[in-house]
Structures are given as structure tokens and as C-alpha cells.
Enzyme design. Structure first.
Site, short mmCIF file in Angstrom:
data_model
loop_
_atom_site.label_atom_id
_atom_site.label_comp_id
_atom_site.label_asym_id
_atom_site.label_seq_id
_atom_site.Cartn_x
_atom_site.Cartn_y
_atom_site.Cartn_z
N ASP A 175 -1.21 -7.38 7.62
CA ASP A 175 -2.67 -7.22 7.56
C ASP A 175 -3.17 -7.76 6.22
OD1 ASP A 175 -1.44 -5.06 6.16
OD2 ASP A 175 -3.26 -3.86 6.35
N GLY B 60 0.25 -5.40 0.75
CA GLY B 60 -1.02 -5.30 0.04
C GLY B 60 -1.06 -6.09 -1.25
N GLU C 44 6.14 -5.87 7.14
CA GLU C 44 5.53 -4.74 7.85
C GLU C 44 6.22 -4.39 9.15
OE1 GLU C 44 2.41 -6.27 5.07
OE2 GLU C 44 3.88 -7.18 6.39
N GLY D 173 0.83 -1.20 0.00
CA GLY D 173 0.00 0.00 0.00
C GLY D 173 0.86 1.25 0.00
#
Length: 367
Positions: free
Chosen positions: A152, A121, A144, A72
Site C-alpha cells: 500500500d 511505510g 506485506e 508502519g
């Protein structure tokens, strides 16, 4: 087709008036990292094609040779927080997770061409596809912990189901997976040489979609190129070190896991890189990831995404995220000042706060 857009959509003509929906992430300079407008467009297009009987399958790829999707647009999220717009992360994650959930539950075959870098992402988009293709240049990771976030995009649900606690190792170390590693752990299910990409698309257009069910048609097309590519599959470090990783992760507490990683003596470059990432990453992120992986094991995909939404928003606003993005991607000094120096120093009350929902009703309650 709008060539200026960050994501391109087209419909390739197939036999008998059928169509293949083609998605090309088109932010090559940003390694096709997802911004808000890209996610909005993806959600709309997947919805439209789901309800269009002419579209028999959807094919996702990234523009350029370097990446399918590097994650992302975390710089934009950090800037929104600095600019005093705390609602921006919530909107971004909620839309992104809707796209991920839609791919996981899509009624038509989704093919993801995971060439080059597939991180964060990007794995979120790829993981729900029926046909998850890796190539000779694929490099997958959930790094991350280096930017003060945690895996996530349903990562907590996906990683919690991997064998031998490989998912926990991925979350803590951000270890890099090649095509063979990705197939071994189940994040991918096809290896096809990148040179065959155009051939695959042409074969899908020429296939007889009336002969059998759509997933079976895609299967038979991909099988041909999979067999042609078989001899080029690289060597898997994860397979080689599976027992060692399982032993490192099989500890009574997170502090013990980190201690085991710290004490690891090896001359293997892949393991050394994983160890370095774990020891330099955010201790708060390690604690978040450790707890979330334990929780997500017993959740449905929907429940995992709902819990991740609260956790991601809280982590961006109150965790190490802004500092991690600053040090790694903005100032690039690679000298983050984390809130805590070690996992056993992480404040339990802060951790509990991060896991509590900021809303009376979760924005993803209707998934």
C-alpha cells in the site's frame, strides 16, 4: 527539540536566513516504524514548512544506523482490531496516505536519506521525495504478503509502473533490494555513502539558495557526494535476473504466476529467498496485490491512494492481516494459518468485498 518524541523536527540555519527542515524518525528500537502520533506530527510539520517561506528544502532521515523506516506499527493495528476498535486502522491509513500524497506533491525539494532498512511505510515516505538517496547499507522491500497485507502507501501505483513486471514480482515475493537494485527499478535515484550524511547536511546549509531554483541547488550539492561514492555501488541482482523475472511474471493468471515461481529451479540465494516468501505468504494477499496492481496502472496517484484506503481497512479487518502479524511479529512462530491454502482457492466474493468501499464518501476525497 523534544528528545523524547518518536519524530524530531528542527530547522537548520542556511545562508541568507534560509532554513532546511530536518525530520528525524526517532523510534530506533522499533526500526523507526510509524505509529499514529508520528504520522500526525509529520502531516502537521510538512504543512507548516510548506507555508513557511524561510524553509527552502526538507531532509528526512531515521535515527540509528539500522533503518530509515521499517514500515508502519502493524502490531498496534492488530491490537486495535482485537480490542474492538475497527475505526483505528481507517484513521491510521488515512493520515499515513495524506502524508505520502503531500510528499509526492510537495512544492519544495524533499530529500530522503534511505539508509538501512526501508520497507512498507518507509517506501511510502521515500517514494514521493524528489531526491531518494540509498546508501551502502540500504535494503528496500515491500514484504506485506508475509503479514497478510499488500503493497500500500501508493505501492500499488508505484509498483504497477515498473518495467518487466518487476513490481508484481516485488509484491508477490517481498524480494530485498540493495542500493543498486533500488536505483535500477527507480525507487531511488541517488547512491551516496552513508558516511557523507553529515557532510551533505552541512553543504546544504552552506549552499547559495538565491543563486538558482531550490531543486537545482539540492541537485548540485548531492551530485558532488554522488560522484565521490560512485565506486561503492553494490551489484544488482534485479538487473541480473530481469529477463528471468519478466518471464516468471508473464503468465495468463495469478495461479500460473505462482506455479512458475514454485517451479523455479535455481541455486541463486536471492531468488530462493524471494521464492520462499512468495510460497509461504498469504494467498489472499497475493490475490489482492495482483488485482490492485492491475487496477492501479490506470489510476492517478490520488485515485490509487483512495482505493488503497478502502482495501487496506478491509484487509486489516477481514483479511489475513491479524493472523499474519500474530505469526510473524507477536508469537513469532512463523506458522500462519491463512484463510486459503492457494491462490486458486481464494473466494471471489470475499475478494470483491475487500475491494468495495466501506464508506459513502472516501475519507481521502479531498486530496
Amino acid at each position: 527539540m523534544n528528545m523524547a518524541a518518536d519524530v524530531l523536527f528542527s530547522e537548520l540555519n542556511a545562508r541568507d536566513n534560509n532554513k532546511i527542515g530536518l525530520i528525524t524518525l526517532n523510534a530506533e528500537k522499533a526500526l523507526n516504524a510509524l505509529n499514529q502520533s508520528m504520522i500526525d506530527l509529520l502531516l502537521q510539520q510538512f504543512s507548516d514548512w510548506r507555508d513557511n517561506d524561510d524553509v527552502v528544502a526538507v531532509f528526512m532521515q531515521g535515527s540509528g544506523e539500522k533503518a530509515f523506516c521499517a514500515g508502519g506499527d502493524v502490531r498496534a493495528l492488530r491490537q486495535a482490531v482485537i480490542d474492538g476498535k475497527p475505526e483505528v486502522p481507517g484513521h491510521f491509513f488515512a493520515t499515513e496516505y495524506r502524508v505520502d500524497y503531500m510528499i509526492h506533491t510537495y512544492p519544495k525539494p524533499v530529500i530522503c536519506w534511505g539508509n538501512g532498512i526501508v520497507m512498507g511505510g518507509g517506501i511510502g515516505l521515500m517514494a514521493g521525495a524528489d531526491f531518494r538517496i540509498v546508501t551502502d547499507t540500504s535494503m528496500l522491500a515491500m514484504p506485506e504478503i508475509s503479514i497478510g497485507l499488500y503493497p500500500d502507501v501508493a505501492g500499488s501505483w508505484i509498483l504497477s509502473h515498473l518495467p518487466a513486471r518487476l513490481g508484481l514480482f516485488m509484491a508477490l515475493t517481498g524480494c530485498r533490494l540493495n542500493a543498486a537494485d533500488a536505483i535500477y527499478v527507480g525507487l531511488a535515484n541517488r547512491f551516496i555513502d552513508h558516511a557523507f550524511c553529515d557532510n551533505v547536511l552541512e553543504s546544504l546549509q552552506q549552499a547559495d539558495w538565491s543563486a538558482s531554483e531550490a531543486h537545482a541547488v539540492v541537485y548540485s550539492v548531492l551530485q558532488k557526494y554522488r560522484e565521490k561514492s560512485a565506486g561503492w555501488l553494490p551489484y544488482s541482482k534485479v538487473r541480473e535476473h530481469r529477463d528471468l523475472i519478466a518471464g516468471l511474471m508473464d503468465q495468463p493468471s495469478l495461479a500460473d504466476v505462482m506455479s512458475a515461481i514454485d517451479s523455479l529451479e535455481t541455486d541463486d540465494d536471492w531468488l530462493l529467498a524471494a521464492r520462499k516468501t512468495a510460497l509461504h505468504g498469504s494467498p489472499l494477499s497475493a490475490a489482492i496485490g495482483y488485482r490492485q496492481l492491475q487496477r492501479a496502472r490506470h489510476m492517478s496517484l490520488k485515485e490509487a491512494l483512495q482505493s488503497e484506503l478502502a482495501l487496506s481497512v478491509n484487509t486489516v479487518l477481514k483479511g489475513d492481516f491479524c493472523e499474519g502479524v500474530r505469526s510473524r511479529l507477536v508469537d513469532k512462530d512463523k506458522n500462519p494459518q491463512w484463510k486459503f491454502n492457494a491462490v486458486d482457492q481464494v473466494d471471489e466474493q470475499l475478494l470483491n468485498d475487500l475491494f468495495s468501499s466501506p464508506w459513502p464518501e472516501n475519507p481521502l476525497h479531498d486530496l
